[in-house]
Design a protein around this motif. Structure first.
Motif, PDB file in Angstrom:
ATOM      1  N   ASN A   1       4.927   5.293  -8.394  1.00  0.00           N
ATOM      2  CA  ASN A   1       5.767   6.451  -8.667  1.00  0.00           C
ATOM      3  C   ASN A   1       4.837   7.609  -9.058  1.00  0.00           C
ATOM      4  OD1 ASN A   1       7.329   8.443 -10.040  1.00  0.00           O
ATOM      5  ND2 ASN A   1       8.897   6.933 -10.475  1.00  0.00           N
ATOM      6  N   PRO A   2       4.858   8.724  -8.338  1.00  0.00           N
ATOM      7  CA  PRO A   2       3.923   9.804  -8.640  1.00  0.00           C
ATOM      8  C   PRO A   2       4.166  10.469  -9.998  1.00  0.00           C
ATOM      9  CG  PRO A   2       5.538  10.527  -7.014  1.00  0.00           C
ATOM     10  CD  PRO A   2       5.735   9.051  -7.185  1.00  0.00           C
ATOM     11  N   LEU A   3       5.349  10.310 -10.549  1.00  0.00           N
ATOM     12  CA  LEU A   3       5.654  10.929 -11.844  1.00  0.00           C
ATOM     13  C   LEU A   3       5.186  10.080 -13.024  1.00  0.00           C
ATOM     14  CD1 LEU A   3       9.274  12.282 -11.171  1.00  0.00           C
ATOM     15  CD2 LEU A   3       7.091  13.492 -10.960  1.00  0.00           C
ATOM     16  N   THR A   4       5.247   8.752 -12.872  1.00  0.00           N
ATOM     17  CA  THR A   4       4.887   7.855 -13.978  1.00  0.00           C
ATOM     18  C   THR A   4       3.626   7.051 -13.711  1.00  0.00           C
ATOM     19  OG1 THR A   4       6.201   6.017 -13.088  1.00  0.00           O
ATOM     20  CG2 THR A   4       7.335   7.594 -14.536  1.00  0.00           C
ATOM     21  N   ASN A   5       3.177   7.029 -12.468  1.00  0.00           N
ATOM     22  CA  ASN A   5       2.021   6.232 -12.037  1.00  0.00           C
ATOM     23  C   ASN A   5       2.277   4.727 -12.154  1.00  0.00           C
ATOM     24  OD1 ASN A   5      -0.487   6.680 -10.763  1.00  0.00           O
ATOM     25  ND2 ASN A   5      -1.573   5.970 -12.582  1.00  0.00           N
ATOM     26  N   GLU A   6       3.534   4.352 -12.269  1.00  0.00           N
ATOM     27  CA  GLU A   6       3.887   2.938 -12.347  1.00  0.00           C
ATOM     28  C   GLU A   6       4.124   2.376 -10.944  1.00  0.00           C
ATOM     29  OE1 GLU A   6       6.219   2.932 -16.674  1.00  0.00           O
ATOM     30  OE2 GLU A   6       7.337   2.680 -14.806  1.00  0.00           O
ATOM     31  N   PRO A   7       3.644   1.160 -10.678  1.00  0.00           N
ATOM     32  CA  PRO A   7       3.884   0.553  -9.368  1.00  0.00           C
ATOM     33  C   PRO A   7       5.344   0.159  -9.202  1.00  0.00           C
ATOM     34  CG  PRO A   7       2.911  -1.057 -10.841  1.00  0.00           C
ATOM     35  CD  PRO A   7       2.906   0.264 -11.585  1.00  0.00           C
ATOM     36  N   TYR A   8       5.782   0.084  -7.975  1.00  0.00           N
ATOM     37  CA  TYR A   8       7.129  -0.412  -7.677  1.00  0.00           C
ATOM     38  C   TYR A   8       7.102  -1.101  -6.332  1.00  0.00           C
ATOM     39  CZ  TYR A   8       7.766   3.629  -4.550  1.00  0.00           C
ATOM     40  OH  TYR A   8       7.634   4.545  -3.533  1.00  0.00           O
ATOM     41  N   LEU A   9       8.144  -1.864  -6.038  1.00  0.00           N
ATOM     42  CA  LEU A   9       8.267  -2.557  -4.759  1.00  0.00           C
ATOM     43  C   LEU A   9       9.313  -1.807  -3.936  1.00  0.00           C
ATOM     44  CD1 LEU A   9       8.431  -6.259  -6.043  1.00  0.00           C
ATOM     45  CD2 LEU A   9       6.400  -4.838  -5.612  1.00  0.00           C
ATOM     46  N   PRO A  10       8.941  -1.171  -2.840  1.00  0.00           N
ATOM     47  CA  PRO A  10       9.909  -0.407  -2.046  1.00  0.00           C
ATOM     48  C   PRO A  10      11.015  -1.298  -1.486  1.00  0.00           C
ATOM     49  CG  PRO A  10       7.653   0.151  -1.433  1.00  0.00           C
ATOM     50  CD  PRO A  10       7.571  -1.062  -2.298  1.00  0.00           C
TER      51      PRO A  10
ATOM     52  N   SER B   1      -3.370  -1.984 -18.477  1.00  0.00           N
ATOM     53  CA  SER B   1      -3.114  -1.440 -17.151  1.00  0.00           C
ATOM     54  C   SER B   1      -2.067  -2.289 -16.450  1.00  0.00           C
ATOM     55  CB  SER B   1      -4.404  -1.412 -16.322  1.00  0.00           C
ATOM     56  OG  SER B   1      -4.110  -1.056 -14.981  1.00  0.00           O
ATOM     57  N   TYR B   2      -1.216  -1.624 -15.665  1.00  0.00           N
ATOM     58  CA  TYR B   2      -0.207  -2.338 -14.895  1.00  0.00           C
ATOM     59  C   TYR B   2      -0.814  -3.016 -13.666  1.00  0.00           C
ATOM     60  CZ  TYR B   2       3.033   0.594 -17.581  1.00  0.00           C
ATOM     61  OH  TYR B   2       3.728   1.218 -18.585  1.00  0.00           O
TER      62      TYR B   2
ATOM     63  N   LYS C   1       0.817  -1.212   0.000  1.00  0.00           N
ATOM     64  CA  LYS C   1       0.000   0.000   0.000  1.00  0.00           C
ATOM     65  C   LYS C   1       0.849   1.259   0.000  1.00  0.00           C
ATOM     66  CE  LYS C   1      -3.815  -2.174   2.508  1.00  0.00           C
ATOM     67  NZ  LYS C   1      -4.662  -2.103   3.731  1.00  0.00           N
ATOM     68  N   GLY C   2       0.318   2.291  -0.646  1.00  0.00           N
ATOM     69  CA  GLY C   2       0.940   3.600  -0.615  1.00  0.00           C
ATOM     70  C   GLY C   2       0.327   4.447   0.483  1.00  0.00           C
ATOM     71  N   ALA C   3       0.912   5.608   0.722  1.00  0.00           N
ATOM     72  CA  ALA C   3       0.389   6.526   1.738  1.00  0.00           C
ATOM     73  C   ALA C   3      -0.785   7.310   1.164  1.00  0.00           C
ATOM     74  CB  ALA C   3       1.488   7.481   2.195  1.00  0.00           C
ATOM     75  N   GLY C   4      -1.666   7.714   2.057  1.00  0.00           N
ATOM     76  CA  GLY C   4      -2.777   8.570   1.640  1.00  0.00           C
ATOM     77  C   GLY C   4      -3.726   7.899   0.682  1.00  0.00           C
ATOM     78  N   ASN C   5      -4.138   6.667   1.001  1.00  0.00           N
ATOM     79  CA  ASN C   5      -5.052   5.938   0.130  1.00  0.00           C
ATOM     80  C   ASN C   5      -6.492   6.403   0.349  1.00  0.00           C
ATOM     81  OD1 ASN C   5      -3.439   4.188  -1.411  1.00  0.00           O
ATOM     82  ND2 ASN C   5      -3.103   2.867   0.362  1.00  0.00           N
TER      83      ASN C   5
ATOM     84  N   VAL D   1      19.294  -2.140  -0.035  1.00  0.00           N
ATOM     85  CA  VAL D   1      18.256  -2.732  -0.879  1.00  0.00           C
ATOM     86  C   VAL D   1      17.584  -1.611  -1.671  1.00  0.00           C
ATOM     87  CG1 VAL D   1      16.191  -4.177  -0.956  1.00  0.00           C
ATOM     88  CG2 VAL D   1      17.900  -4.527   0.857  1.00  0.00           C
ATOM     89  N   ARG D   2      17.751  -1.626  -2.977  1.00  0.00           N
ATOM     90  CA  ARG D   2      17.165  -0.582  -3.830  1.00  0.00           C
ATOM     91  C   ARG D   2      15.669  -0.814  -4.025  1.00  0.00           C
ATOM     92  NH1 ARG D   2      21.662   2.575  -3.474  1.00  0.00           N
ATOM     93  NH2 ARG D   2      23.453   1.733  -4.601  1.00  0.00           N
ATOM     94  N   ASP D   3      14.940   0.273  -4.324  1.00  0.00           N
ATOM     95  CA  ASP D   3      13.559   0.119  -4.764  1.00  0.00           C
ATOM     96  C   ASP D   3      13.536  -0.716  -6.037  1.00  0.00           C
ATOM     97  OD1 ASP D   3      12.611   1.654  -2.689  1.00  0.00           O
ATOM     98  OD2 ASP D   3      12.333   3.472  -3.889  1.00  0.00           O
ATOM     99  N   CYS D   4      12.528  -1.573  -6.164  1.00  0.00           N
ATOM    100  CA  CYS D   4      12.416  -2.470  -7.326  1.00  0.00           C
ATOM    101  C   CYS D   4      11.449  -1.849  -8.337  1.00  0.00           C
ATOM    102  CB  CYS D   4      11.921  -3.842  -6.889  1.00  0.00           C
ATOM    103  SG  CYS D   4      12.909  -4.622  -5.592  1.00  0.00           S
ATOM    104  N   THR D   5      11.990  -1.321  -9.407  1.00  0.00           N
ATOM    105  CA  THR D   5      11.159  -0.720 -10.456  1.00  0.00           C
ATOM    106  C   THR D   5      10.793  -1.760 -11.507  1.00  0.00           C
ATOM    107  OG1 THR D   5      13.141  -0.023 -11.671  1.00  0.00           O
ATOM    108  CG2 THR D   5      12.190   1.548 -10.108  1.00  0.00           C
ATOM    109  N   MET D   6       9.771  -1.465 -12.283  1.00  0.00           N
ATOM    110  CA  MET D   6       9.308  -2.421 -13.284  1.00  0.00           C
ATOM    111  C   MET D   6      10.391  -2.713 -14.313  1.00  0.00           C
ATOM    112  SD  MET D   6       5.313  -1.501 -14.100  1.00  0.00           S
ATOM    113  CE  MET D   6       5.842  -0.438 -15.416  1.00  0.00           C
ATOM    114  N   THR D   7      10.453  -3.957 -14.748  1.00  0.00           N
ATOM    115  CA  THR D   7      11.385  -4.300 -15.810  1.00  0.00           C
ATOM    116  C   THR D   7      10.845  -3.781 -17.144  1.00  0.00           C
ATOM    117  OG1 THR D   7      10.333  -6.436 -16.283  1.00  0.00           O
ATOM    118  CG2 THR D   7      12.079  -6.408 -14.600  1.00  0.00           C
ATOM    119  N   GLU D   8      11.738  -3.573 -18.081  1.00  0.00           N
ATOM    120  CA  GLU D   8      11.326  -3.105 -19.403  1.00  0.00           C
ATOM    121  C   GLU D   8      10.478  -4.161 -20.107  1.00  0.00           C
ATOM    122  OE1 GLU D   8      10.721  -0.369 -22.256  1.00  0.00           O
ATOM    123  OE2 GLU D   8      11.715  -0.069 -20.320  1.00  0.00           O
ATOM    124  N   ASP D   9      10.766  -5.431 -19.872  1.00  0.00           N
ATOM    125  CA  ASP D   9       9.979  -6.505 -20.497  1.00  0.00           C
ATOM    126  C   ASP D   9       8.527  -6.452 -20.043  1.00  0.00           C
ATOM    127  OD1 ASP D   9      12.118  -7.463 -21.912  1.00  0.00           O
ATOM    128  OD2 ASP D   9      12.586  -9.096 -20.519  1.00  0.00           O
TER     129      ASP D   9
END
Length: 228
Positions: free
Chosen positions: A40-49, A141-142, A22-26, A119-127
């Protein structure tokens, strides 16, 4: 203490089942999901913190090996270490793998310092991104929204419906973990501990609602070393 090597665990996190962190401010909008995943607030893509993955690795290892906290006698100020049932390990001892790898909880004078893992944030793979973009527009939709409810056992009726946003099964995210090795460290023990943490997460779940089938993940990675 001199940093002598950085061990990198690079690869992907595969979502075997849908995952919800979950994100903050749901705040629920009209027609929206009751609970939204972090994006990500700039791309609206989900990520794993990275904090979620690191915390889950740590908690699973502490479930297996236990956690301790410092206790000081009020009169003599003598220090002892007691089992901690409600907090992460904070003993800070040099031979504590948990405190050495993940950091000693609320212990600013720990012998085990500094924290070894990053441990870096896990962003979506290009695939995965390309896979979603190739879908028809109405399906591109993602995320998915999963309906749930509570069963009234006396009446046999579904009540209190709620709608949970999830990253769908099959999604993949980039995995980047750094393990810092300092002079005097037992490199193999630290490396094995990190890999055991990843295996324990695979045996459990990542994110929320894991007992209801959410959050099963699989890690695929290679290990490289950078000698400094």
């Amino acid at each position: 203490m001199k940093l002598k090597k950085i061990i990198s665990f690079d690869g992907t996190v595969e979502c075997v089942t849908g995952i919800a962190i979950k994100g903050a401010g749901n705040d629920m909008g009209i027609g929206g999901a009751d609970s939204e995943v972090i994006k990500n607030p700039l791309t609206n893509e989900p990520y794993l913190p990275g904090s979620s993955l690191k915390g889950k690795m740590r908690s699973q290892l502490e479930h297996k090996y236990g956690a301790k906290k410092i206790q000081r006698d009020r009169a003599t100020r003598a220090v002892s270490y007691v089992v901690s049932e409600d907090q992460p390990c904070g003993c800070g001892k040099k031979d504590c793998l948990t405190c050495t790898v993940f950091g000693a909880h609320f212990n600013t004078t720990a012998e085990s310092s500094p924290t070894r893992i990053i441990v870096r944030d896990c962003t979506m793979t290009e695939d995965f991104r390309k896979q979603i973009q190739a879908l028809p527009f109405e399906r591109g939709s993602y995320l998915e929204v999963k309906g749930e409810n509570i069963i009234d056992r006396k009446q046999g009726l579904a009540k209190s419906p709620r709608f949970m946003e999830r990253v769908p099964a099959g999604a993949t995210f980039e995995l980047h973990i750094k393990l810092q090795i300092f002079e005097g460290d037992d490199e193999q023990k630290l490396r094995d501990y990190v890999e055991e943490g990843l295996r324990l997460v695979e045996s459990s779940y990542l994110g929320g609602s894991g007992t209801r089938g959410y959050g099963q993940v699989k890690f695929h990675y290679d290990v490289t070393e950078d000698v400094l």
